[in-house]
Design an enzyme around this catalytic site. Structure first.
Site, PDB file in Angstrom:
ATOM      1  N   HIS A 137      14.674   8.089   0.258  1.00  0.00           N
ATOM      2  CA  HIS A 137      14.432   9.374   0.899  1.00  0.00           C
ATOM      3  C   HIS A 137      15.727  10.176   0.846  1.00  0.00           C
ATOM      4  CE1 HIS A 137      13.191  12.437   3.701  1.00  0.00           C
ATOM      5  NE2 HIS A 137      11.986  11.908   3.774  1.00  0.00           N
ATOM      6  N   ARG A 166      13.081  20.483   5.157  1.00  0.00           N
ATOM      7  CA  ARG A 166      13.093  21.273   3.929  1.00  0.00           C
ATOM      8  C   ARG A 166      11.758  21.980   3.740  1.00  0.00           C
ATOM      9  NH1 ARG A 166      13.702  17.383  -0.068  1.00  0.00           N
ATOM     10  NH2 ARG A 166      13.457  15.889   1.625  1.00  0.00           N
ATOM     11  N   GLU A 213       2.301  -1.752   4.074  1.00  0.00           N
ATOM     12  CA  GLU A 213       3.433  -1.616   3.158  1.00  0.00           C
ATOM     13  C   GLU A 213       3.792  -2.942   2.477  1.00  0.00           C
ATOM     14  OE1 GLU A 213       6.589   0.774   4.777  1.00  0.00           O
ATOM     15  OE2 GLU A 213       7.940   0.278   3.133  1.00  0.00           O
ATOM     16  N   SER A 239       1.267   6.711   3.387  1.00  0.00           N
ATOM     17  CA  SER A 239       1.459   5.335   3.779  1.00  0.00           C
ATOM     18  C   SER A 239       0.758   5.015   5.086  1.00  0.00           C
ATOM     19  CB  SER A 239       2.954   5.088   3.887  1.00  0.00           C
ATOM     20  OG  SER A 239       3.179   3.940   4.580  1.00  0.00           O
ATOM     21  N   VAL A 240       0.851   5.932   6.027  1.00  0.00           N
ATOM     22  CA  VAL A 240       0.092   5.738   7.254  1.00  0.00           C
ATOM     23  C   VAL A 240      -1.403   5.761   6.913  1.00  0.00           C
ATOM     24  CG1 VAL A 240      -0.500   6.797   9.455  1.00  0.00           C
ATOM     25  CG2 VAL A 240       1.890   6.565   8.796  1.00  0.00           C
TER      26      VAL A 240
HETATM   27  C1  LIG Z   1      11.438   6.635   9.551  1.00  0.00           C
HETATM   28  C2  LIG Z   1      10.138   6.525   8.813  1.00  0.00           C
HETATM   29  C3  LIG Z   1       9.248   7.580   8.828  1.00  0.00           C
HETATM   30  C4  LIG Z   1       8.038   7.496   8.154  1.00  0.00           C
HETATM   31  N1  LIG Z   1       7.194   8.561   8.183  1.00  0.00           N
HETATM   32  C5  LIG Z   1       6.008   8.464   7.558  1.00  0.00           C
HETATM   33  C6  LIG Z   1       5.084   9.545   7.598  1.00  0.00           C
HETATM   34  O1  LIG Z   1       5.375  10.584   8.180  1.00  0.00           O
HETATM   35  N2  LIG Z   1       3.896   9.396   6.971  1.00  0.00           N
HETATM   36  C7  LIG Z   1       3.562   8.251   6.317  1.00  0.00           C
HETATM   37  O2  LIG Z   1       2.474   8.159   5.779  1.00  0.00           O
HETATM   38  N3  LIG Z   1       4.425   7.212   6.267  1.00  0.00           N
HETATM   39  C8  LIG Z   1       5.629   7.286   6.861  1.00  0.00           C
HETATM   40  N4  LIG Z   1       6.500   6.236   6.780  1.00  0.00           N
HETATM   41  C9  LIG Z   1       6.064   4.978   6.175  1.00  0.00           C
HETATM   42  C10 LIG Z   1       5.167   4.235   7.149  1.00  0.00           C
HETATM   43  O3  LIG Z   1       5.614   4.451   8.457  1.00  0.00           O
HETATM   44  C11 LIG Z   1       5.172   2.744   6.883  1.00  0.00           C
HETATM   45  O4  LIG Z   1       4.925   2.499   5.540  1.00  0.00           O
HETATM   46  C12 LIG Z   1       4.083   2.075   7.708  1.00  0.00           C
HETATM   47  O5  LIG Z   1       4.358   2.217   9.073  1.00  0.00           O
HETATM   48  C13 LIG Z   1       3.972   0.601   7.372  1.00  0.00           C
HETATM   49  O6  LIG Z   1       3.012   0.042   8.233  1.00  0.00           O
HETATM   50  P1  LIG Z   1       2.750  -1.498   8.239  1.00  0.00           P
HETATM   51  O7  LIG Z   1       1.772  -1.728   9.333  1.00  0.00           O
HETATM   52  O8  LIG Z   1       2.432  -1.953   6.873  1.00  0.00           O
HETATM   53  O9  LIG Z   1       4.142  -2.164   8.597  1.00  0.00           O
HETATM   54  P2  LIG Z   1       5.131  -1.906   9.879  1.00  0.00           P
HETATM   55  O10 LIG Z   1       4.690  -0.716  10.664  1.00  0.00           O
HETATM   56  O11 LIG Z   1       6.478  -1.957   9.306  1.00  0.00           O
HETATM   57  O12 LIG Z   1       4.828  -3.179  10.741  1.00  0.00           O
HETATM   58  C14 LIG Z   1       5.235  -4.460  10.343  1.00  0.00           C
HETATM   59  C15 LIG Z   1       5.206  -5.347  11.560  1.00  0.00           C
HETATM   60  O13 LIG Z   1       5.394  -6.705  11.157  1.00  0.00           O
HETATM   61  C16 LIG Z   1       6.330  -7.310  12.007  1.00  0.00           C
HETATM   62  N5  LIG Z   1       6.999  -8.376  11.265  1.00  0.00           N
HETATM   63  C17 LIG Z   1       7.861  -8.254  10.234  1.00  0.00           C
HETATM   64  N6  LIG Z   1       8.236  -9.463   9.801  1.00  0.00           N
HETATM   65  C18 LIG Z   1       7.585 -10.369  10.544  1.00  0.00           C
HETATM   66  C19 LIG Z   1       7.541 -11.796  10.556  1.00  0.00           C
HETATM   67  N7  LIG Z   1       8.250 -12.512   9.693  1.00  0.00           N
HETATM   68  N8  LIG Z   1       6.761 -12.407  11.464  1.00  0.00           N
HETATM   69  C20 LIG Z   1       6.014 -11.666  12.339  1.00  0.00           C
HETATM   70  N9  LIG Z   1       6.008 -10.326  12.368  1.00  0.00           N
HETATM   71  C21 LIG Z   1       6.784  -9.690  11.482  1.00  0.00           C
HETATM   72  C22 LIG Z   1       7.259  -6.201  12.413  1.00  0.00           C
HETATM   73  O14 LIG Z   1       7.902  -6.514  13.617  1.00  0.00           O
HETATM   74  C23 LIG Z   1       6.309  -5.017  12.546  1.00  0.00           C
HETATM   75  O15 LIG Z   1       5.741  -4.961  13.823  1.00  0.00           O
HETATM   76  C24 LIG Z   1       7.722   6.315   7.452  1.00  0.00           C
HETATM   77  C25 LIG Z   1       8.609   5.241   7.446  1.00  0.00           C
HETATM   78  C26 LIG Z   1       9.817   5.341   8.110  1.00  0.00           C
HETATM   79  C27 LIG Z   1      10.766   4.178   8.076  1.00  0.00           C
END
Ligand SMILES: Cc1cc2nc3c(=O)[nH]c(=O)nc-3n(C[C@H](O)[C@H](O)[C@H](O)COP(=O)(O)OP(=O)(O)OC[C@H]3O[C@@H](n4cnc5c(N)ncnc54)[C@H](O)[C@@H]3O)c2cc1C
Lengths: 254, 465
Positions: B62, B78, B199, B215-216
């Protein structure tokens, strides 16, 4: 940038592991050299890496949006990740949030508390009978309504408001400002079809809005500056009015 | 499973297992990701030796990570009219991207920022060089209303006021496009019963370059589709389990031995130092600009780190809650994942989306329209084994074409692409009077891949059929 010699900070930290009760609770001091832009996140990690690998604390987003790192900073609940050391004196005292189950040292289980509160208050959208049809387009929401919901939805469940609450420290089941704010949020949401009476059943007692003593520590410490004072006052008036209504009423109160 | 609070190891026996552990931004030094985004779930899949990781070299940076912490400053800055400026206050993006300027794609802006810094236009600070994001021109009122989080971040972390001050920014690792390879139901093709969502998965939503907001959306859609698929999987009697207690005991004993080795094996490597070194290697050599030389060095160095990581020792000998122990075994895993990224990047001699090779700047569909599959065959291996799986252009609804990278988008065309494009065009012509469901079925049917409840005719905002 300045070239003045950096400050030496003394962080005095509460130490106790309930799984090792033979070591009684104590305060332990660590010294670190302050660096440019140092936050308590940076300072605590430095302590753990260099001085004491056993020190327990939690950080997740380290950006002030997840709420994991709330602790008592010089006695006041706040987020450690977004507290710059330069905003504090050279002697810093850190302790875990009260009101939550202690995991160890600075780490508490806010998750367990928040989950229990959420389940009790059913902090999710209650759609009309028949549920949501995913094949249909969602009903549009007025931008002003969306913004009003967002304003309250900014809560990160860090637990600062609970730790700062006189009632929460005395009544284990008090839902706290965090809970009352959630109800205020769902009440605004046109997709939630619960009535005023339904909300009354959830928060119309001393574990809910009538337990609040209006000390408003919650409002003062909320790291997100949520309008907790107005929300609680408003919910109290609403619930008082609801409580006075004849109890037979059913249906959508919004 | 290891309980982080008690330290207890336990085995869970399940028909289906779900990994939803997010991305792996923490492989890099500067990342927008939370500290838990270490890719551990992904490595747990990798360590089965059966599940493959796909396209791990596709890492999105990013452009506007706060400098030096990496905390995300939203693209909305932006989007609303904020500008990138250099050490002289010059707005440089139009010099490089006259059309899209500051609003070019994330990977493009990140590369241009680095390029501009390399030419000597960066702002020097004691933490290194950075550029400026200027939102002062949006005015305090707009910032307070629409960019309140940005204001909070600036105040909390830098004690600056973005309506008056410039924000120091530098590109930061943001999104892991790669992940555990899954089929459309979210299941690993290599390991039945392993489901992955979000992700951590490579579910083919993002290719080599995720678009903002997707991604959300993926997590929600995966929740619906993968969730239903898991329930259906568990309901099928043929997926009932018969497990030998011996296997479970052996597995637990093996994991327990790994912990013991870290606690009492006499190792003398420091996990924190290894991790920092890994992050430096990834940032310097497997980052935004990649070349064969740098990548080959990175692979060598990471291999050496992996060897060292097998000799980590920890000072705190507690088997209970022990953050140092956690850092130790996670570092071992992260280095493996870093190797998957570096090896995939070295092998892929083209540029595609976020994967940019200075030495191979063109996208090469003729050679590289295929996914990288990394597996870790044996625990003692020091490198992943890479395989490749071609994509079938003839089944695509949108055959690969220009992706809007301006004049530089002179990619090498896949031989099937023009043929498929003509076919798609002809089908659309033929079905010009048919409804969109018939067109979809003719071009790329997918209904059969969905859980039955989701095979419905979605309404559209424009009311089209
Ligand atoms: C700052 C930021 C802003 C973003 N803004 C946007 C946006 O505006 N729009 C958009 O679409 N996407 C956005 N993204 C991307 C998006 O937020 C992520 O891709 C998405 O939240 C991933 O969701 P997830 O449920 O796959 O994983 P996560 O939300 O990362 O959840 C993973 C979970 O697994 C747990 N975990 C990890 N390892 C282990 C383990 N070994 N054992 C047990 N638990 C574990 C973690 O604690 C966490 O709770 C953003 C990302 C970031 C970093």
């Amino acid at each position: 940038m300045n070239d003045v010699a950096p400050r030496r900070l003394t962080l005095t930290v509460f130490r106790y592991d309930p799984r090792a009760p033979e070591r009684t609770p104590r305060m332990q001091s660590y010294e670190v050299e302050e660096a440019d832009g140092m936050t308590l996140y940076i300072a605590l990690n430095e302590i753990r890496e260099r001085l004491d690998p056993s020190l327990q604390f939690d950080f997740v987003c380290r950006a002030g949006v997840c709420g994991s790192c709330a602790m008592l900073i010089n006695g006041r609940p706040g987020l450690a990740c977004s507290t710059l050391t330069k905003a504090l004196g050279p002697e810093i005292t850190l302790a875990p949030l009260p009101a939550f189950e202690l995991i160890a040292d600075l780490s508490v289980d806010t998750g367990k508390w928040m989950r229990a509160m959420s389940e009790r208050l059913e902090t999710w959208i209650h759609a009309r009978e028949g549920g949501i049809d995913f094949a249909r387009i969602e009903e549009r929401m007025e931008p002003a309504v969306a913004e009003a919901i967002y304003e309250l939805d900014r809560c990160i469940e860090c637990g600062c408001c609970v730790a700062a609450c006189g009632t929460a420290l005395m009544r284990e089941d008090f839902v706290g400002a965090v809970g009352l704010n959630k109800i205020a949020r769902f009440r605004l949401d046109p997709r939630d079809h619960r009535s005023g009476n339904d909300y009354f059943d959830l928060i119309g007692d001393d574990d809910g809005v009538f337990g609040c003593m209006s000390l408003l520590g919650c409002h003062d410490v909320c790291p997100k500056n949520l309008p907790l004072q107005t929300q609680i006052a408003f919910m109290r008036r609403l619930m008082a009015a609801e409580g006075l209504k004849p109890s037979l009423k059913q249906g959508d109160g919004k | 499973m290891r309980d982080l609070v008690s330290g207890a190891l336990s085995a869970c026996i399940a028909k289906a297992t779900v990994i939803a552990t997010g991305g792996a931004g923490r492989l890099y030094r500067a990342t927008t990701n939370a500290v838990i985004c270490e890719g551990i779930g992904t490595v747990i899949a990798l360590e089965t030796g059966l599940a493959a990781l796909s396209n791990m070299e596709a890492v999105q940076f990013h452009p506007t990570g706060l400098f030096p912490s990496g905390i995300l400053i939203t693209e909305g800055c932006r989007g609303d009219g904020g500008l990138l400026r250099d050490v002289d206050g010059h707005r440089f993006m139009p010099d490089y991207e006259p059309e899209k300027k500051d609003l070019a794609a994330r990977d493009v802006v990140s590369r241009r920022m680095l390029e501009h810094i390399r030419k000597g236009n960066g702002v020097k600070s004691r933490f290194g060089e950075h550029l400026w994001l200027d939102i002062t021109l949006l005015g305090r009122e707009h910032i307070e209303k629409n960019l309140r989080e940005v204001q909070e971040i600036c105040r909390n972390f830098l004690d600056i006021d973005p309506s008056k001050d410039l924000i120091p920014v530098y590109p930061a690792a943001h999104y892991t496009m790669g992940g555990v390879r899954t089929n459309p139901t979210g299941e690993s093709p290599g390991l039945a019963g392993l489901f992955v969502g979000g992700e951590a998965a490579c579910w083919d939503i993002h290719g080599f370059n995720r678009l903002g907001g997707n991604s959300v959306a993926e997590t929600i859609v995966a929740g619906m589709i993968v969730g239903e698929s898991i329930a259906a999987f568990c309901d099928r009697p043929q997926n009932d389990l018969t497990v030998s207690m011996g296997i479970i005991r052996d597995f637990l004993a093996r994991e327990d031995a790994k912990i013991s080795a870290l606690l009492t094996g006499g190792g003398d490597e420091d996990a924190n130092l290894l991790r920092i070194r890994m992050q430096e290697i990834m940032t310097e050599k497997v980052g935004i600009f990649r070349t064969a030389d740098k990548l080959a060095t990175a692979v060598d160095e990471l291999q050496a780190l992996l060897a060292k990581s097998r000799n980590i020792g920890v000072r705190n000998k507690s088997r209970g809650a022990n953050p140092e122990l956690v850092a130790a075994y996670r570092t071992q895993k992260m280095i493996k994942l870093a190797l998957c990224v570096a090896c995939g990047a070295l092998a892929r001699t083209e540029s595609r989306g976020a994967h940019y090779r200075d030495d191979f700047p063109r996208r090469d569909d003729a050679q590289w329209l295929r996914r990288t599959l990394a597996i870790w065959k044996n625990e003692s291996d020091t490198l992943p084994t890479l395989n490749y799986e071609p994509l079938d252009v003839m089944r695509m609804e949108l055959p690969p074409g220009s992706r809007g990278y301006g004049t530089k988008d002179d990619h090498i065309v896949h031989s099937d692409a023009p043929r498929r494009a003509a076919e798609v065009e002809a089908t659309r012509k033929r079905l010009v009077d048919a409804d969109r469901f018939a067109v979809q079925a003719a071009l790329m049917p997918y209904d059969h891949l969905l859980p039955p409840d989701l095979r419905v005719r979605n309404e559209r905002i424009d009311g089209s059929n």
